[in-house]
Design a protein around this motif. Structure first.
Motif, short mmCIF file in Angstrom:
data_model
loop_
_atom_site.label_atom_id
_atom_site.label_comp_id
_atom_site.label_asym_id
_atom_site.label_seq_id
_atom_site.Cartn_x
_atom_site.Cartn_y
_atom_site.Cartn_z
N ARG A 227 -52.05 59.63 -33.41
CA ARG A 227 -51.07 58.97 -32.53
C ARG A 227 -51.34 57.48 -32.44
N ASP B 107 -55.30 71.47 -21.95
CA ASP B 107 -55.59 70.51 -20.89
C ASP B 107 -54.60 70.58 -19.75
N CYS C 252 -53.98 64.94 -20.09
CA CYS C 252 -53.27 64.36 -21.23
C CYS C 252 -52.78 62.95 -20.90
N LEU D 195 -54.18 59.83 -22.92
CA LEU D 195 -53.30 58.96 -23.72
C LEU D 195 -53.36 57.53 -23.23
N ARG E 180 -56.41 56.06 -24.65
CA ARG E 180 -56.26 55.88 -26.09
C ARG E 180 -55.40 54.65 -26.41
FE1 FES Z 1 -53.60 65.66 -24.49
FE2 FES Z 1 -55.39 63.68 -25.12
S1 FES Z 1 -55.75 65.72 -24.45
S2 FES Z 1 -53.27 63.59 -24.94
#
Ligand code: FES
Ligand code: 5AD
Length: 356
Positions: free
Chosen positions: A284, A319, A324, A328, A331
């Motif tokens: 991603r 999760d 999440c 994200l 990230r």
């Molecule tokens: Fe779902 Fe990272 S665990 S986006």
């Protein structure tokens, strides 16, 4: 490199290539061409969206499906799939927790499940829009009649996602049983646009039998449709489908196609998909760096997530929704981008901004 660079420049200037040019560009791509493409893609991404990444909360509300697409893990012939449907109350709870987390777009996605009649769907759409009038509601329910799409739109749905999967008729035949057709699929997309939905289409990269010519046709179709969103991800084989032994799509080609889409339609909403994150732990992030600007984390209850298994090893099935979102967000920060909470509506370009 020179020829591919020239083609990328032409695409950027005119927003169009001929079919032969598309084929040449896709066939002759190499690392240097990709680097150049991604720089141009990021230029337009930054011009229109800055470092902002939009989020959409995905609610996978049923995995029953009357269709039998050869690639898909929830096809009706997969007797191993454990089927489920969320109740209206469960769907509303997903929206509730999503809202708390900052989501302002909900995507209701499901198989083509007749149990959810038009009446039931209208009721759900109205309930969500009543409770969350500041949120955008996206539907992803497959092929329906124009009248059905119209009613759902009048009930408050704002957007609709329906990937065309492949624009080539013969290739469509290779991926789908005879009762489904590329023509009907595309007609649905034209209907959706005409009704006024912000419309998303898309295709799988590296699906069985796909050639550069097919990808060229996908690009020509998307140029013609001018959707508001295009979701593309690698084909990932599922072990209980006829394509279980086929090769999957690659990260490399998926990223290249994302870059091409960004340069062709610079203000397009382009998700970095879960499938891309599934075949590469940094997928991603790489998608964002190739020009994508949307992520669509899962808001479905943890208990059903594994069951919405379109392909093998799908990530984020264990999760909490909150995890999440935070994951994200981190990230994206790591690569210099920021998750934002607004609806992230498609914005048309002003004439003077229009580079085409
Ligand atoms: Fe779902 Fe990272 S665990 S986006
Ligand atoms: N691999 C990758 N993507 C898939 N989809 C369905 N099955 C697979 C698979 N095996 C995609 C299709 C569909 C979207 C919801 O998921 O493109 O439109």
């Amino acid at each position: 490199m020179n020829r591919t660079k020239q083609l990328i420049d032409k695409l950027e200037k005119t927003s169009r290539l001929t079919k032969e040019e598309w084929i040449a560009l896709i066939q002759d791509r190499n690392q240097a061409a990709a680097q150049y493409l991604f720089e141009r893609a990021r230029y337009w991404q930054h011009k229109y969206f800055g470092n902002r990444i939009y989020t959409r909360g995905l609610i996978e509300f049923t995995n029953y499906c009357k269709n039998d697409c050869y690639y898909c893990g929830i096809r009706r012939s997969n007797r191993q799939a454990v089927r489920y449907r969320l109740t209206k109350e469960q769907i509303m709870e997903c929206c509730g927790s999503g809202y708390e987390l900052g989501f302002r777009t909900f995507v209701l996605q499901g198989g083509e499940d007749g149990w959810f009649t038009q009446e039931k769907l209208l009721e759900i759409v109205r309930a969500i829009k009543k409770e969350y009038p500041d949120c955008a509601l996206t539907l992803s329910l497959g092929e329906r009649s124009k009248e059905s799409y119209e009613e759902l739109f009048r009930a408050g749905a704002d957007r609709y996602l329906l990937r065309h999967e492949t624009a080539d008729r013969q290739h469509y035949r290779r991926l789908h049983p005879p009762e489904l057709s590329a023509e009907n699929r595309r007609q649905c997309l034209w209907d959706l646009k005409e009704i006024g939905y912000q419309t998303g289409t898309g295709f799988m990269v590296g699906s069985p039998g796909q050639t550069p010519e097919h990808l060229a046709e996908d690009m020509l179709f998307i140029r013609e449709l001018e959707p508001h969103m295009a979701g593309i991800g690698p084909f990932v084989p599922h072990h209980e489908t006829p394509f279980s032994q086929e090769a999957g799509g690659t990260v490399e080609l998926t990223l290249f196609m994302i870059g091409l889409l960004r340069v062709m339609l610079p203000n397009l909403l382009l998700p970095a998909t879960t499938a891309l994150g599934t075949i590469d732990p940094q997928g991603r992030e790489k998608g964002i760096q190739a020009g994508a600007n949307v992520v669509m984390p899962n808001l479905s209850p943890t208990s059903v997530r594994k069951k919405y298994e379109l392909y093998d090893n799908k990530i984020c099935t264990g999760d909490e929704a909150a995890e999440c979102r935070n994951c994200l967000s981190k990230r994206m920060k790591n690569i210099g981008y920021e998750l934002v909470s607004d609806r992230g509506d498609y914005r048309g370009r002003k004439k003077e901004e229009n580079h085409v």
